[in-house]
Design a protein around this motif. Structure first.
Motif, PDB file in Angstrom:
ATOM      1  N   SER A  36      23.012 -30.818  77.200  1.00 36.51           N
ATOM      2  CA  SER A  36      23.251 -30.490  78.601  1.00 36.51           C
ATOM      3  C   SER A  36      22.399 -29.319  79.081  1.00 36.51           C
ATOM      4  O   SER A  36      22.384 -29.011  80.260  1.00 36.51           O
ATOM      5  N   ALA A  37      21.668 -28.668  78.167  1.00 39.74           N
ATOM      6  CA  ALA A  37      20.861 -27.526  78.588  1.00 39.74           C
ATOM      7  C   ALA A  37      19.492 -27.942  79.109  1.00 39.74           C
ATOM      8  O   ALA A  37      18.747 -27.125  79.620  1.00 39.74           O
TER       9      ALA A  37
ATOM     10  N   ASN B 272      17.363 -30.339  81.735  1.00 37.37           N
ATOM     11  CA  ASN B 272      17.531 -31.098  82.961  1.00 37.37           C
ATOM     12  C   ASN B 272      17.137 -32.548  82.709  1.00 37.37           C
ATOM     13  O   ASN B 272      15.995 -32.836  82.369  1.00 37.37           O
TER      14      ASN B 272
ATOM     15  N   HIS C  43      16.283 -37.508  77.346  1.00 31.83           N
ATOM     16  CA  HIS C  43      17.028 -38.567  76.668  1.00 31.83           C
ATOM     17  C   HIS C  43      16.168 -39.328  75.670  1.00 31.83           C
ATOM     18  O   HIS C  43      16.688 -40.114  74.887  1.00 31.83           O
TER      19      HIS C  43
ATOM     20  N   ASP D   9      25.113 -26.954  82.715  1.00 30.65           N
ATOM     21  CA  ASP D   9      24.426 -26.087  81.768  1.00 30.65           C
ATOM     22  C   ASP D   9      22.936 -25.958  82.058  1.00 30.65           C
ATOM     23  O   ASP D   9      22.368 -24.886  81.939  1.00 30.65           O
ATOM     24  N   TYR D  10      22.305 -27.076  82.414  1.00 34.86           N
ATOM     25  CA  TYR D  10      20.859 -26.974  82.597  1.00 34.86           C
ATOM     26  C   TYR D  10      20.489 -26.133  83.811  1.00 34.86           C
ATOM     27  O   TYR D  10      19.407 -25.565  83.873  1.00 34.86           O
TER      28      TYR D  10
ATOM     29  N   ARG E 189      22.380 -23.462  84.714  1.00 33.27           N
ATOM     30  CA  ARG E 189      22.604 -22.100  84.213  1.00 33.27           C
ATOM     31  C   ARG E 189      21.468 -21.688  83.288  1.00 33.27           C
ATOM     32  O   ARG E 189      21.036 -20.542  83.275  1.00 33.27           O
ATOM     33  N   MET E 190      20.997 -22.666  82.503  1.00 34.28           N
ATOM     34  CA  MET E 190      19.865 -22.402  81.620  1.00 34.28           C
ATOM     35  C   MET E 190      18.632 -22.044  82.447  1.00 34.28           C
ATOM     36  O   MET E 190      17.870 -21.140  82.093  1.00 34.28           O
TER      37      MET E 190
ATOM     38  N   ARG F 155      14.287 -21.365  93.313  1.00 35.57           N
ATOM     39  CA  ARG F 155      13.699 -22.339  92.399  1.00 35.57           C
ATOM     40  C   ARG F 155      14.795 -23.093  91.646  1.00 35.57           C
ATOM     41  O   ARG F 155      14.725 -24.300  91.455  1.00 35.57           O
TER      42      ARG F 155
ATOM     43  N   HIS G 212      14.704 -26.866  92.626  1.00 34.29           N
ATOM     44  CA  HIS G 212      14.029 -27.680  91.611  1.00 34.29           C
ATOM     45  C   HIS G 212      15.000 -28.278  90.599  1.00 34.29           C
ATOM     46  O   HIS G 212      14.781 -29.368  90.099  1.00 34.29           O
ATOM     47  N   HIS G 213      16.066 -27.560  90.282  1.00 32.89           N
ATOM     48  CA  HIS G 213      16.946 -28.034  89.223  1.00 32.89           C
ATOM     49  C   HIS G 213      18.259 -28.628  89.703  1.00 32.89           C
ATOM     50  O   HIS G 213      18.697 -29.653  89.208  1.00 32.89           O
TER      51      HIS G 213
ATOM     52  N   ARG H 264      17.922 -31.634  93.135  1.00 32.12           N
ATOM     53  CA  ARG H 264      17.342 -32.938  92.830  1.00 32.12           C
ATOM     54  C   ARG H 264      18.389 -33.900  92.266  1.00 32.12           C
ATOM     55  O   ARG H 264      18.478 -35.048  92.683  1.00 32.12           O
ATOM     56  N   ASN H 265      19.186 -33.412  91.343  1.00 30.58           N
ATOM     57  CA  ASN H 265      20.230 -34.270  90.788  1.00 30.58           C
ATOM     58  C   ASN H 265      21.339 -34.535  91.790  1.00 30.58           C
ATOM     59  O   ASN H 265      21.895 -35.618  91.845  1.00 30.58           O
TER      60      ASN H 265
ATOM     61  N   LEU I 137      14.003 -41.395  90.971  1.00 24.77           N
ATOM     62  CA  LEU I 137      14.654 -40.086  90.879  1.00 24.77           C
ATOM     63  C   LEU I 137      15.281 -39.843  89.511  1.00 24.77           C
ATOM     64  O   LEU I 137      15.371 -38.713  89.059  1.00 24.77           O
TER      65      LEU I 137
ATOM     66  N   PRO J 175      15.029 -40.708  85.641  1.00 26.25           N
ATOM     67  CA  PRO J 175      14.270 -41.340  84.558  1.00 26.25           C
ATOM     68  C   PRO J 175      15.157 -42.087  83.568  1.00 26.25           C
ATOM     69  O   PRO J 175      14.686 -42.984  82.888  1.00 26.25           O
ATOM     70  N   ARG J 176      16.432 -41.730  83.504  1.00 27.28           N
ATOM     71  CA  ARG J 176      17.303 -42.412  82.542  1.00 27.28           C
ATOM     72  C   ARG J 176      17.454 -43.875  82.904  1.00 27.28           C
ATOM     73  O   ARG J 176      17.658 -44.719  82.049  1.00 27.28           O
TER      74      ARG J 176
ATOM     75  N   ARG K  87      15.010 -45.514  84.746  1.00 26.23           N
ATOM     76  CA  ARG K  87      13.671 -46.066  84.647  1.00 26.23           C
ATOM     77  C   ARG K  87      13.376 -46.554  83.242  1.00 26.23           C
ATOM     78  O   ARG K  87      12.741 -47.569  83.042  1.00 26.23           O
ATOM     79  N   TYR K  88      13.850 -45.800  82.259  1.00 27.29           N
ATOM     80  CA  TYR K  88      13.482 -46.133  80.895  1.00 27.29           C
ATOM     81  C   TYR K  88      14.567 -46.873  80.150  1.00 27.29           C
ATOM     82  O   TYR K  88      14.488 -47.064  78.962  1.00 27.29           O
TER      83      TYR K  88
END
Ligand SMILES: Nc1ncnc2c1ncn2[C@@H]1O[C@H](COP(=O)(O)OP(=O)(O)OP(=O)(O)O)[C@@H](O)[C@H]1O
Ligand code: SF4
Ligand SMILES: [Mg+2]
Lengths: 344, 307
Positions: free
Chosen positions: A114-115, A117, A166, B204-205, B207-208, B218, B222-223, B226-227, B300, B302-303, B305-306
């Motif tokens: 989860s860290a 994106n 992933h 988390d991402y 916060r990361m 940003r 950016h983080h 988008r989601n 938007l 990629p999970r 898309r692939y």
């Protein structure tokens, strides 16, 4: 690191990173619930400090306060200080704190999946701060990022650069997160349970990697872990947390040989000797105290085999029972001496 | 990826055929005899009736009529109205009017809806957040024809800032109806954006991203954003379909010569060919919008898309 240097560091007034008497509480229904009740520890350059303690003892919370990413409210910092190279971070304005993040102190999150994106490519995520903070060009950042990825032993770094999280295995993701935290070469790296979600062989690899990276850069490393074996294998010193406090701290081999707090002893006993290296902390009998209830006396007394009347009356403070042996226990000396049952 | 597109296109075609068939059946099962409707009050002259029936193939079995319609539609021929006007040609003129209206409505939803949502997520429980909450509550609970009349009265008649109705003033004519048409979903978009972004900010991402030393702007842009916008984009895509049906009322209120107005008139006059024609175009737009959303989704995320 030699003993003399260590003594030198203890005497020096300024540590690389020092947390002092940190207090954090959450606004609960019936008044504030304390989760950190005066946490103190420090780490120096080139040194590894392992922070041990069962779930909920406040390990991650401490890291979040240091990084300045605590969600407040609901959390509230009630007091204490975080000093980095002698500067108190808690008093700094946000812009100044941001400068410290990544460059002064880096952090690896508890859960590598989860860290990262999920909708951004791994490489650019790792190298993002190279562009925003150091102002490198796209090409320069890319080269440096691929280099970082190699440094954390991600194979086929060039191909991997363009992939999404992933498409990475658990171990590879954790390496990517480590690379991300190291992008700006921080003085201190805080790794919050960097191996928890990984299988045993990968855990060992990641620990070795952290150790190697630290050796190369001379940074301070704070390893938050449940795993006594991990602590034993790479740490110089240990801080054991219980119920929002450090209850024992000292050199790793002293603590392993003769713990100075019954909680540490219970943790050690719970790890089977034969494979102590890979062992997780087994569950101790009893529950950690419910914080927020008016606490008096030692918070460990309900689970402590040595508990005495004095333990109900006063909460013990962290004090030195023998040379370099600090613990928050009224009977610290007895514990070190190996007295195993209550006097009375 | 190309397999994904292929299967989605195939699905779209099936939906299109199925939906037009249902519409066809429903319209032609409606009560009322078109021949009688054309003849007005008098009893229809049998010869005239015969001619009309033959011309519009009204005596053929339903299925045959449908196949005829489908074959025509494939060549861009949607038949003729009873007064002999070419339906495809008429709609071809009107569709641009409706498209402009829908574009205004969507623009309001994106600019105001997403903007207000982001603002209130970043300042949770602040003044802006409370303001946005009240505004969205109003947007969600006031029927949009009420909004329309109030705006026409105040902005149009009293202050004369914007034209009350019609499309003679070009660009300006579309502002008020576009806002009205978009208002309901603008409120919804604001709520959706706020909820999604507030949730993302706790990830988390995100916060990361903060912990590695990025600026707040940003981190959010950016983080987190988008989601958060993936469900919003999905909603807006589906919203295109809703905007078309909303246009039936909005265009009537503001007297805008678009598809919606044509539809309302046709229903009133029992012009079956026009109704089927309009609905076919609506369904087509809807299906294409859905298809685009699915493809955009893959761009938007990629999970997908692939996968
Ligand atoms: N939002 C919150 N509101 C109230 N209490 C919270 C909140 N977040 C965390 N806590 C409490 O803070 C305490 C410390 O949590 P922390 O995450 O630091 O534990 P930890 O030592 O890292 O545990 P683990 O080993 O499970 O990661 C816990 O008791 C937890 O219940
Ligand atoms: S103070 Fe008392 S109860 Fe607490 S750990 Fe020491 S002996 Fe046990
Ligand atoms: Mg934790």
């Amino acid at each position: 690191m030699s003993d003399t240097t260590r003594k030198g560091n203890t005497m020096a007034t300024e540590h690389l990173l020092e947390v002092h008497d940190l207090q954090v509480e959450f606004g609960g229904e019936d008044g504030p619930v304390p989760v950190l009740r005066g946490v103190s520890w420090h780490v120096d350059r080139g040194e590894t400090l392992a922070i041990l303690g069962e779930s909920g003892s406040g390990k991650s919370m401490t890291a979040q306060v240091i990084m300045g990413i605590l969600e407040a409210p609901p959390a509230r910092i009630g007091g204490g200080s975080v000093r980095w190279n002698g500067r108190d971070l808690l008093g700094l304005p946000e812009a100044a704190r941001r400068e410290v993040r990544g460059q002064g102190i880096g952090m690896v999150f508890q859960d590598s999946l989860s860290a990262l994106n999920p909708v951004l490519r791994v490489g650019p995520q790792i190298g993002e701060t190279l562009r925003t903070r150091l102002g490198l060009s796209r090409g320069e950042a890319r080269d440096r990022t691929v280099e970082l990825m190699r440094q954390v032993r991600i194979p086929d770094a060039e191909q991997r650069y363009r992939q999404y999280p992933h498409q990475f295995s658990g171990g590879m993701r954790q390496r990517a997160v480590i690379a991300m935290a190291l992008a700006l070469s921080p003085d201190v790296l805080i790794a919050d349970e960097p191996t928890t979600a990984l299988d045993a062989t990968v855990q060992v690899q990641i620990l070795r990697l952290l150790q190697t990276l630290q050796g190369e850069s001379g940074m301070g490393l704070v390893l938050i872990t449940h795993d006594f074996g991990a602590a034993a294998s790479i740490a110089d010193r240990v801080a054991v947390m219980y119920a929002g406090r450090v209850v024992e701290t000292g050199m790793v081999r002293d603590i392993f040989r003769r713990p100075a707090h019954p909680y540490t002893k219970a943790l050690l006993d719970a790890v089977p000797r034969a494979d102590r290296r890979a062992g997780q902390l087994a569950a101790l009998p009893g529950q950690p105290p419910v914080l927020g209830k008016e606490t008096s006396g030692c918070p460990f007394r309900f689970r402590c085999p040595l508990a005495e009347t004095v333990c109900e009356e006063r909460e013990p403070v962290l004090s030195e029972h023998a040379q370099g042996r600090w613990s928050a226990c009224h009977l610290g000396k007895d514990v070190i001496a190996g007295v195993l049952t209550a006097h009375s | 990826m190309s397999r994904y597109i292929m299967s989605r296109v195939l699905q779209a075609v099936l939906v299109l055929v199925g939906a037009t068939f249902v519409i066809f059946v429903i319209t032609f099962a409606l009560p009322g005899d078109p021949v009688q409707a054309l003849a007005g009050e008098r009893a229809a002259d049998p010869a005239f009736a015969e001619a009309i029936r033959a011309r519009y193939h009204l005596d053929e079995p339903l299925l045959q009529q449908y196949v005829r319609f489908l074959a025509g539609a494939l060549h861009g021929d949607l038949g003729q109205t009873y007064s002999g006007q070419d339906v495809a040609q008429m709609l071809g003129e009107r569709i641009w009017v409706s498209a402009q209206l829908a574009a205004f409505a969507l623009a309001f939803q994106i600019v105001i809806g997403v903007g207000a949502g982001v603002l209130s997520a970043l300042r949770r429980n602040g003044v802006a957040d409370t303001g946005v909450r009240i505004f969205t509550l109003a947007g969600l609970s006031i029927p949009f024809f009420v909004t329309a009349f109030v705006l026409q009265l105040v902005v149009g008649v009293k202050f004369g800032w914007l034209p009350v109705a019609g499309t003679e003033d070009g660009f300006l004519s579309y502002i008020m109806p576009g806002f009205v048409l978009g208002s309901l979903s603008t409120a919804y978009v604001a709520r959706l954006t706020r909820g999604q972004l507030a949730e993302s900010l706790r990830e988390d991402y995100v916060r990361m991203a903060t912990a590695k030393g990025l600026t707040r702007v940003r981190v959010v842009a950016h983080h987190a954003l988008r989601n958060s916008l993936i469900p919003v984009v999905t909603f807006l895509g589906l919203e295109v379909g809703a905007l078309l049906s909303g246009a039936v009322i909005t265009e009537s209120i503001f007297n805008i010569p678009g598809m919606g107005q044509a539809m309302a008139r046709a229903v009133y006059l029992g012009e079956r060919t026009t109704v089927v024609g309009v609905v076919t175009v609506f369904v087509f737009v809807y299906v294409v919008a859905n298809l685009l959303v699915d493809l955009l989704y893959a761009v938007l995320d990629p999970r997908i898309r692939y996968a």
